[in-house]
Design an enzyme around this catalytic site. Structure first.
Site, PDB file in Angstrom:
ATOM      1  N   ALA A  66       0.866  -1.173   0.000  1.00  0.00           N
ATOM      2  CA  ALA A  66       0.000   0.000   0.000  1.00  0.00           C
ATOM      3  C   ALA A  66       0.907   1.228   0.000  1.00  0.00           C
ATOM      4  CB  ALA A  66      -0.893  -0.016   1.234  1.00  0.00           C
ATOM      5  N   GLY A 111       0.708  -4.953   0.943  1.00  0.00           N
ATOM      6  CA  GLY A 111      -0.458  -5.046   0.065  1.00  0.00           C
ATOM      7  C   GLY A 111      -0.164  -5.758  -1.250  1.00  0.00           C
ATOM      8  N   GLU A 114      -0.373  -9.369  -0.422  1.00  0.00           N
ATOM      9  CA  GLU A 114      -1.805  -9.617  -0.208  1.00  0.00           C
ATOM     10  C   GLU A 114      -2.562  -9.679  -1.537  1.00  0.00           C
ATOM     11  OE1 GLU A 114      -1.727  -6.264   2.546  1.00  0.00           O
ATOM     12  OE2 GLU A 114      -2.721  -7.519   4.017  1.00  0.00           O
ATOM     13  N   GLU A 134       4.726  -4.815   7.314  1.00  0.00           N
ATOM     14  CA  GLU A 134       3.965  -3.731   7.971  1.00  0.00           C
ATOM     15  C   GLU A 134       4.462  -3.434   9.379  1.00  0.00           C
ATOM     16  OE1 GLU A 134       2.629  -6.178   6.201  1.00  0.00           O
ATOM     17  OE2 GLU A 134       1.083  -5.385   4.871  1.00  0.00           O
TER      18      GLU A 134
HETATM   19  N1  CAA Z   1       4.585   3.138  -0.861  1.00  0.00           N
HETATM   20  C1  CAA Z   1       4.961   4.292  -1.439  1.00  0.00           C
HETATM   21  N2  CAA Z   1       6.131   4.437  -2.118  1.00  0.00           N
HETATM   22  C2  CAA Z   1       6.921   3.343  -2.192  1.00  0.00           C
HETATM   23  C3  CAA Z   1       6.580   2.111  -1.616  1.00  0.00           C
HETATM   24  C4  CAA Z   1       5.329   2.030  -0.928  1.00  0.00           C
HETATM   25  N3  CAA Z   1       4.894   0.901  -0.382  1.00  0.00           N
HETATM   26  N4  CAA Z   1       7.577   1.238  -1.860  1.00  0.00           N
HETATM   27  C5  CAA Z   1       8.515   1.901  -2.564  1.00  0.00           C
HETATM   28  N5  CAA Z   1       8.106   3.174  -2.776  1.00  0.00           N
HETATM   29  C6  CAA Z   1       8.850   4.228  -3.486  1.00  0.00           C
HETATM   30  C7  CAA Z   1       9.994   4.772  -2.667  1.00  0.00           C
HETATM   31  O1  CAA Z   1       9.548   5.733  -1.737  1.00  0.00           O
HETATM   32  C8  CAA Z   1      10.881   5.337  -3.735  1.00  0.00           C
HETATM   33  O2  CAA Z   1      10.349   6.573  -4.128  1.00  0.00           O
HETATM   34  P1  CAA Z   1      11.366   7.829  -4.460  1.00  0.00           P
HETATM   35  O3  CAA Z   1      12.170   7.344  -5.637  1.00  0.00           O
HETATM   36  O4  CAA Z   1      10.425   8.935  -4.803  1.00  0.00           O
HETATM   37  O5  CAA Z   1      12.179   8.039  -3.244  1.00  0.00           O
HETATM   38  C9  CAA Z   1      10.678   4.375  -4.901  1.00  0.00           C
HETATM   39  O6  CAA Z   1       9.451   3.680  -4.644  1.00  0.00           O
HETATM   40  C10 CAA Z   1      11.770   3.345  -5.026  1.00  0.00           C
HETATM   41  O7  CAA Z   1      11.906   2.694  -3.768  1.00  0.00           O
HETATM   42  P2  CAA Z   1      13.310   2.578  -2.991  1.00  0.00           P
HETATM   43  O8  CAA Z   1      14.211   3.708  -3.328  1.00  0.00           O
HETATM   44  O9  CAA Z   1      13.002   2.366  -1.551  1.00  0.00           O
HETATM   45  O10 CAA Z   1      13.880   1.246  -3.655  1.00  0.00           O
HETATM   46  P3  CAA Z   1      14.860   0.175  -2.997  1.00  0.00           P
HETATM   47  O11 CAA Z   1      15.277  -0.726  -4.111  1.00  0.00           O
HETATM   48  O12 CAA Z   1      15.922   0.838  -2.207  1.00  0.00           O
HETATM   49  O13 CAA Z   1      13.945  -0.647  -1.981  1.00  0.00           O
HETATM   50  C11 CAA Z   1      11.966  -1.814  -1.274  1.00  0.00           C
HETATM   51  C12 CAA Z   1      12.876  -1.417  -2.454  1.00  0.00           C
HETATM   52  C13 CAA Z   1      12.713  -2.785  -0.349  1.00  0.00           C
HETATM   53  C14 CAA Z   1      10.744  -2.486  -1.854  1.00  0.00           C
HETATM   54  C15 CAA Z   1      11.578  -0.549  -0.477  1.00  0.00           C
HETATM   55  O14 CAA Z   1      11.078   0.424  -1.382  1.00  0.00           O
HETATM   56  C16 CAA Z   1      10.539  -0.762   0.577  1.00  0.00           C
HETATM   57  O15 CAA Z   1      10.838  -1.281   1.633  1.00  0.00           O
HETATM   58  N6  CAA Z   1       9.271  -0.366   0.282  1.00  0.00           N
HETATM   59  C17 CAA Z   1       8.194  -0.417   1.237  1.00  0.00           C
HETATM   60  C18 CAA Z   1       7.671  -1.829   1.390  1.00  0.00           C
HETATM   61  C19 CAA Z   1       6.596  -1.861   2.446  1.00  0.00           C
HETATM   62  O16 CAA Z   1       6.827  -1.552   3.608  1.00  0.00           O
HETATM   63  N7  CAA Z   1       5.387  -2.309   2.048  1.00  0.00           N
HETATM   64  C20 CAA Z   1       4.256  -2.397   2.947  1.00  0.00           C
HETATM   65  C21 CAA Z   1       3.441  -1.132   2.889  1.00  0.00           C
HETATM   66  S1  CAA Z   1       2.212  -1.084   4.153  1.00  0.00           S
HETATM   67  C22 CAA Z   1       0.942  -2.031   3.553  1.00  0.00           C
HETATM   68  O17 CAA Z   1       1.004  -2.596   2.477  1.00  0.00           O
HETATM   69  C23 CAA Z   1      -0.241  -2.121   4.470  1.00  0.00           C
HETATM   70  C24 CAA Z   1      -1.309  -3.026   4.027  1.00  0.00           C
HETATM   71  O18 CAA Z   1      -1.244  -4.239   4.165  1.00  0.00           O
HETATM   72  C25 CAA Z   1      -2.552  -2.486   3.514  1.00  0.00           C
END
Ligand code: CAA
Length: 260
Positions: A66, A111, A114, A134
């Site tokens: 998400a 998400g 999921e 999360e």
């Molecule tokens: N939401 C919004 N933006 C996201 C994102 C997310 N879930 N995942 C990645 N992005 C964005 C980053 O902010 C970044 O944007 P900018 O270039 O503008 O800075 C871009 O995508 C590229 O990401 P990274 O620079 O972080 O890339 P990386 O290769 O270094 O890392 C990754 C990749 C490990 C996937 C890392 O991006 C990450 O940990 N992302 C978040 C994953 C996460 O926590 N997901 C769960 C979300 S909560 C949820 O989903 C709740 C639910 O169940 C409903």
């Protein structure tokens, strides 16, 4: 509805849907969820579409979760509404009459994991990574992770993944039953299309009833599930596909199913 973060194409009974926000690693915000909802609502009434493939744009991510930027300022009510929207969309996908294959081409986190779990079959590229991270953000899965992960891989493994927030690679996801097959990244989509076409070539009455029997039967006790399966088995015999399938076998020729 014009889609801004979704690509849609269909050919030979197979629709391919691509979540297309590669700059945000295809993260799901409200608008993207609503586009998915609209697209799947159209697909469920479209008899021409027999199988759906769901994937992510770019080489890095299926869906990285998400959208954290969109969620950051939520209060409790807004978060609950967002989770309810996610559930509505993922339930629609899970209950779609047509089978849905997830082609997981990179990160499937939160998400994204999921979303893949709401699909019927998961094919993963060797570069895919799965997880429910999360807990690292101070929240729990909100789009069905606690229910679907536990049902797919068992309570103990689901708790390990959800409580540690650790990512696993495609091989481990395969080992624990989270994905059906692991493929070289260059062959992922091609393999998904091949599988989709194989399913599309079968009698669609049986394909749809088979999906329904498994999904609904799993929610019942064994006696009820057996009675339910017998009912659906009986229903197959009201179809032209059953007549054609069995006649073709006995006449030693290929069956020509018409989906009714
Ligand atoms: N939401 C919004 N933006 C996201 C994102 C997310 N879930 N995942 C990645 N992005 C964005 C980053 O902010 C970044 O944007 P900018 O270039 O503008 O800075 C871009 O995508 C590229 O990401 P990274 O620079 O972080 O890339 P990386 O290769 O270094 O890392 C990754 C990749 C490990 C996937 C890392 O991006 C990450 O940990 N992302 C978040 C994953 C996460 O926590 N997901 C769960 C979300 S909560 C949820 O989903 C709740 C639910 O169940 C409903």
């Amino acid at each position: 509805m014009e889609f801004r973060s979704l690509l849609f194409e269909a050919s030979e009974g197979v629709a391919t849907l691509t979540v297309n926000r590669p700059k945000a690693l295809n993260a799901l915000n409200e608008a993207t969820l609503k586009e998915l909802q609209c697209c799947f609502a159209g697909i469920q009434d479209n008899q021409e579409i027999k199988v759906v493939i769901l994937t992510g744009a770019g080489e890095k991510a299926f869906v990285a979760g998400a959208d954290i930027a969109a969620m950051q300022a939520f209060d409790a009510l807004a978060a609950r509404e967002f989770a309810r929207l996610g559930h509505a969309v993922f339930n629609l996908i899970e209950n779609l009459p047509q089978p849905v294959i997830a082609a997981v081409n990179g990160f499937a986190l939160g998400g994204g994991c999921e979303l893949a779990m709401a699909c019927d079959i998961r094919l993963a590229g060797e570069n895919a990574r799965f997880g429910q991270p999360e807990v690292n953000l101070g929240v729990i899965p909100g789009f069905g992770g606690t229910l679907r992960l536990a049902r797919l891989v068992g309570k103990g493994r689901a708790k390990e993944l959800i409580l540690t927030g650790e990512m696993i690679d495609a091989r481990e996801a395969h080992r624990i039953g989270l994905v059906n097959q692991v493929l070289p990244p260059g062959e992922l989509l091609e393999s998904a299309v091949k599988m989709a076409k194989k399913i599309a070539s079968k009698g669609q009455v049986a394909v749809r009833l088979g999906k329904e029997a498994i999904d609904n039967g799993l929610e019942m006790d064994q006696d009820r599930a057996a009675r339910y399966e017998a009912e659906l088995f009986g229903l197959c015999f009201a179809s032209a596909d059953q007549k054609e399938g069995m006649a073709a076998f006995l006449e030693k020729r290929a069956a020509h199913f018409r989906g009714r």
